[in-house]
Design a protein around this motif. Structure first.
Motif, mmCIF file in Angstrom:
data_model
loop_
_atom_site.group_PDB
_atom_site.id
_atom_site.type_symbol
_atom_site.label_atom_id
_atom_site.label_comp_id
_atom_site.label_asym_id
_atom_site.label_seq_id
_atom_site.Cartn_x
_atom_site.Cartn_y
_atom_site.Cartn_z
ATOM 1 N N PHE B 252 17.202 -4.769 12.409
ATOM 2 C CA PHE B 252 15.778 -4.538 12.144
ATOM 3 C C PHE B 252 15.694 -3.797 10.832
ATOM 4 O O PHE B 252 15.997 -2.616 10.744
ATOM 5 N N ARG B 253 15.280 -4.518 9.776
ATOM 6 C CA ARG B 253 15.372 -3.946 8.440
ATOM 7 C C ARG B 253 14.049 -3.405 7.940
ATOM 8 O O ARG B 253 13.986 -2.754 6.919
ATOM 9 N N GLY B 254 12.946 -3.728 8.641
ATOM 10 C CA GLY B 254 11.639 -3.295 8.161
ATOM 11 C C GLY B 254 11.182 -2.047 8.869
ATOM 12 O O GLY B 254 11.996 -1.254 9.339
ATOM 13 N N SER B 255 9.857 -1.902 8.938
ATOM 14 C CA SER B 255 9.301 -0.698 9.537
ATOM 15 C C SER B 255 8.572 -1.058 10.826
ATOM 16 O O SER B 255 7.909 -2.086 10.919
ATOM 17 N N ARG B 333 9.805 -12.217 11.623
ATOM 18 C CA ARG B 333 11.041 -12.474 10.876
ATOM 19 C C ARG B 333 11.119 -11.588 9.640
ATOM 20 O O ARG B 333 12.184 -11.129 9.259
ATOM 21 N N GLY B 334 9.953 -11.369 9.013
ATOM 22 C CA GLY B 334 9.920 -10.543 7.812
ATOM 23 C C GLY B 334 10.379 -9.130 8.103
ATOM 24 O O GLY B 334 11.199 -8.571 7.381
ATOM 25 N N GLU B 344 4.315 -7.529 1.178
ATOM 26 C CA GLU B 344 4.817 -8.904 1.264
ATOM 27 C C GLU B 344 4.107 -9.687 2.354
ATOM 28 O O GLU B 344 4.015 -10.905 2.296
ATOM 29 N N LEU B 345 3.628 -8.979 3.378
ATOM 30 C CA LEU B 345 3.056 -9.677 4.528
ATOM 31 C C LEU B 345 1.531 -9.644 4.525
ATOM 32 O O LEU B 345 0.904 -9.806 5.562
ATOM 33 N N ALA B 346 0.947 -9.440 3.341
ATOM 34 C CA ALA B 346 -0.513 -9.328 3.272
ATOM 35 C C ALA B 346 -1.193 -10.581 3.815
ATOM 36 O O ALA B 346 -2.141 -10.491 4.605
#
Lengths: 368, 373
Positions: B252-255, B333-334, B344-346
């Motif tokens: 899990f690389r994001g927040s 996935r992001g 990036e996910l806007a």
């Protein structure tokens, strides 16, 4: 006995088809689904966003790019300027970045070795491998064009590959027969199990027991209409598969219908079995899903069973959908190899017989 | 007075719904078994990389070289070889589903290799299963390189050296790809199917009319009925998340502050869709078929979960935008694999907002219309 049974079936049909929306769901939706999934789903990789880092004077790189964009698989990535090419992939601006050596591929090759790096977004495992394959092939053929003829390798091993039965690799040929099995299965399993559970839930089952009608008649009256429903849907789906998607029907239509009949008997028996363990429609529906989802996943429709670990393959081999799928593809695309289809029909028939026996037994038990 | 919501009334409906769920543990167990089965199947069984694919081999040459070629194929791990007596028998294996590929080596293979000619071997692939054909072609390229290196070390040294770096999933682990997407599927099953069925059941049994004749406002009924399923969906999502991290080692690389709002938006979108379906259909069988066809199947097949949206024809690339699952899978996935943030996910977040708005509007409109005599 015949009159009561007929009357019962009539009632079941009327109840099923009374609602106009239900008629639409049962006959129009399968066609819409077939169209939707048949047209949309594709294994052919397209729209790969390609970015490249190379010196402007590099002729091979230019050639590789124009070949890639001309192939129809790639399209230029819209990138914002940044020093690190892997940033483009992180920011989801590109799917693959080709990084040429600093002096360019052309010069590097003239001097000896050219080291090229490909950065690929591997979030999708299959796509990543296909992108690598396409780009590597383009790079190699382009580089060969630029190498002087004398230095070109002599001899070697060549695989002459031929793809049989579907030489252009048209995805719908593969997908449509699979989607057909899925739609038939969804309709018959869920409708049967819910119809019986509904009588239980609403309380009309008690009435049926009190009525002068035997348990066998109740069972037949509740299942035969759904077998008929499946057999009505099947030709519609086959017609659309061949007429709209141009999926060839190389084998016998009669054999295909016979196979479908055995299959529908199996799925209706599964639905009956599920209904015997559920008291409400909600339970029947969930039970239906617990059968359906693994059945579709282990059917070979989306994932080849052969890739799975041995202990998981067992589920595939216990799955009626797997045999149906495999036989439908064999009949439609390969013309129906008699022994292979016969084996599948026999296995399906064994499934049907076993399931009908168990579900009839459980049905009696739950009524008693 | 008109739009004053009373929490006590909402809580009363909520308690009733919770009792309803808990009173019937079998249904709850079935509902929770579904996600578990899915996660196990995808975690343990689904493998995109080919191994031990059955290949029928006819070696008509029987020389040191032809045996060498089959050895290279066999030792690659991709193929499981079976010997066939003739080319016709090899074809028959393809037709009879006993093999997915066939290799036919003609008589002169070894002689051609020895005399610096191009030695040809024929490979036949079963195009009726074209999910594997693309990958087999790729593997054959690799096998060809190895074979050339084995027989002709001096010729085969190519001076083009291509190194590939796979980002986000360096070892091409199939699980890393499927399990974050599963989050969407599990939520879709629990939210759409369960809500559409429970509310349709109230209509079917006539208890909805009863509820409406009490002083409870429609909105209060809806909130009270949906909140338990929101909790259920969140619980299942947490379960899948933990299994992904601890069971399958997905990074899990994001927040979490990005993923959690995404999950909430996604669940409300599908709860509302379930509500809308139940209001339109009012019958459980119909509600179920409609949820299946507008919710579950598209979420699995058209959302990019397995089949990339980029591969679809242009029409479907636009059409799939109405599916909340498409956007949520991008968020999932992001955050899991590429560590994306809100910047990036806007687009996915914005799309989920819009879809939520539209669905809530449609649901309330239909719900109100239904109440008029």
């Amino acid at each position: 006995m015949k009159v009561t049974l007929l009357g019962f079936m009539k009632k079941e049909f009327a109840q099923l088809l009374r609602d106009k929306r239900m008629r639409i769901i049962l006959f129009i939706m399968p066609v819409i689904q077939l169209m939707l999934f048949g047209f949309a789903l594709s294994n052919e990789v397209k729209n790969i966003r390609l970015a490249a880092v190379f010196p402007l004077s590099d002729r091979i790189s230019h050639e590789v790019l124009s070949k890639a964009f001309g192939s129809g698989w790639f399209k230029p990535a819209r990138t914002t300027s940044t020093r690190d090419p892997s940033e483009w992939i992180r920011a989801d601006q590109a799917d693959v970045v080709l990084v040429a050596p600093p002096e360019g591929i052309t010069q590097a090759l003239q001097r000896g070795n050219a080291r090229i790096q490909l950065l690929i977004d591997a979030k999708n495992v299959v796509r990543a491998q296909q992108i690598e394959g396409y780009l590597t092939a383009i790079l190699q053929t382009t580089a060969l064009d630029f190498i002087p003829v004398a230095a070109a390798p002599q001899g070697g091993v060549v695989f002459e590959t031929r793809v049989l039965y579907n030489p252009e690799l048209i995805t719908s040929y593969f997908m449509v027969p699979g989607v057909m099995s899925m739609i038939l299965c969804v309709i018959t399993v869920i409708m049967t199990s819910m119809a019986i559970a509904r009588e239980r839930e609403v309380g009309t089952f008690e009435m049926l027991i009190a009525a002068p009608i035997s348990i066998r008649e109740i069972l037949l009256g509740k299942t035969v209409p759904y077998i008929a429903l499946g057999m009505l849907d099947a030709p519609v789906i086959i017609l659309f598969a061949t007429a709209v998607f141009g999926v060839p029907l190389r084998g016998s239509l009669l054999l295909l219908l016979l196979l479908t009949f055995v299959f529908v008997c199996t799925t209706v028996a599964v639905g009956t079995l599920i209904s015997t363990i559920s008291k409400t429609q909600q339970q029947a529906m969930l039970g239906g899903f617990i059968f359906l989802l693994p059945a579709v996943l282990f059917s070979g429709l989306m994932f080849p069973i052969e890739n799975m670990p041995i202990y998981m393959r067992v589920f595939g081999y216990c799955n009626p959908l797997y045999y149906y799928n495999s036989a439908v593809r064999n009949i439609m695309l390969k013309g129906g190899d008699p022994s292979a289809v016969l084996v599948n029909v026999l296995i399906l028939a064994a499934f049907a017989a076993g399931l009908i026996w168990i579900s009839a037994k459980r049905f009696r038990l739950t009524l008693g | 007075m008109k739009w004053q919501m009373k929490w006590s009334r909402i809580i009363a409906v909520l308690r009733k719904e919770v009792f309803h769920i808990l009173r019937d543990p079998f249904t709850l167990a079935l509902a929770l078994a579904l996600p578990l089965i899915l996660v196990l199947v995808f975690g343990l069984a689904i493998e995109f990389n080919i191994r031990e694919l059955r290949m029928a081999v006819h070696d008509g040459d029987r020389t040191y070289q032809s045996r060498g070629l089959t050895e290279v194929l066999g030792s690659s791990g991709y193929f499981k070889l079976t010997n066939e007596v003739s080319p016709v028998a090899a074809m028959g294996a393809l037709e009879g589903e006993r093999a997915k590929a066939a290799l036919i080596i003609e008589k002169n293979f070894g002689k051609q290799l020895g005399s610096e000619q191009v030695a040809r071997a024929q490979v036949l692939l079963d195009g009726s299963d074209n999910s594997t054909v693309g990958l087999i072609l790729g593997y054959l390229n690799g096998v060809q390189k190895i074979a050339e290196h084995k027989f002709l070390p001096e010729v085969a040294s190519s001076n083009l050296e291509i190194r590939t770096k796979y980002l986000f999933n360096g070892e091409l682990n199939s699980r890393w790809f499927t399990v974050p997407g599963l989050l969407a599927i599990v939520i879709a099953i629990l939210s759409i199917l369960l809500t559409s069925l429970t509310i349709a059941r109230e209509w079917e049994n006539g208890s909805m009319e009863l509820l409406l004749s009490t002083p409870i406002r429609p909105l209060e009924i809806v909130i009270g009925k949906l909140v338990p399923y929101l909790v259920l969906g969140l619980g299942a999502a947490t379960f899948v998340y933990l299994l992904a991290r601890l069971g399958f080692g997905v990074p899990f690389r994001g927040s979490h502050f990005v993923l959690i709002p995404g999950v909430l938006l996604f669940i409300t979108a599908y709860l509302t869709q379930g509500l809308l379906i139940s209001v339109i259909t009012r019958r459980q069988q119909l509600a179920m078929q409609l949820s299946m066809m507008t919710g579950l199947l598209p979420s699995i097949l058209l959302s990019g979960f397995i089949f990339p949206i980029e591969n679809m024809p242009p029409f479907f690339q636009v059409f799939t935008s109405i599916l909340p699952a498409k956007w949520f899978i991008q968020i999932s996935r992001g955050t899991f694999l590429s560590g994306s943030g809100f910047a990036e996910l806007a687009t996915p977040f914005l799309a989920l907002f819009v879809l939520n708005g539209v669905l809530i509007m449609l649901a309330t409109k239909n719900f109100k219309k239904d109440l008029e005599p």
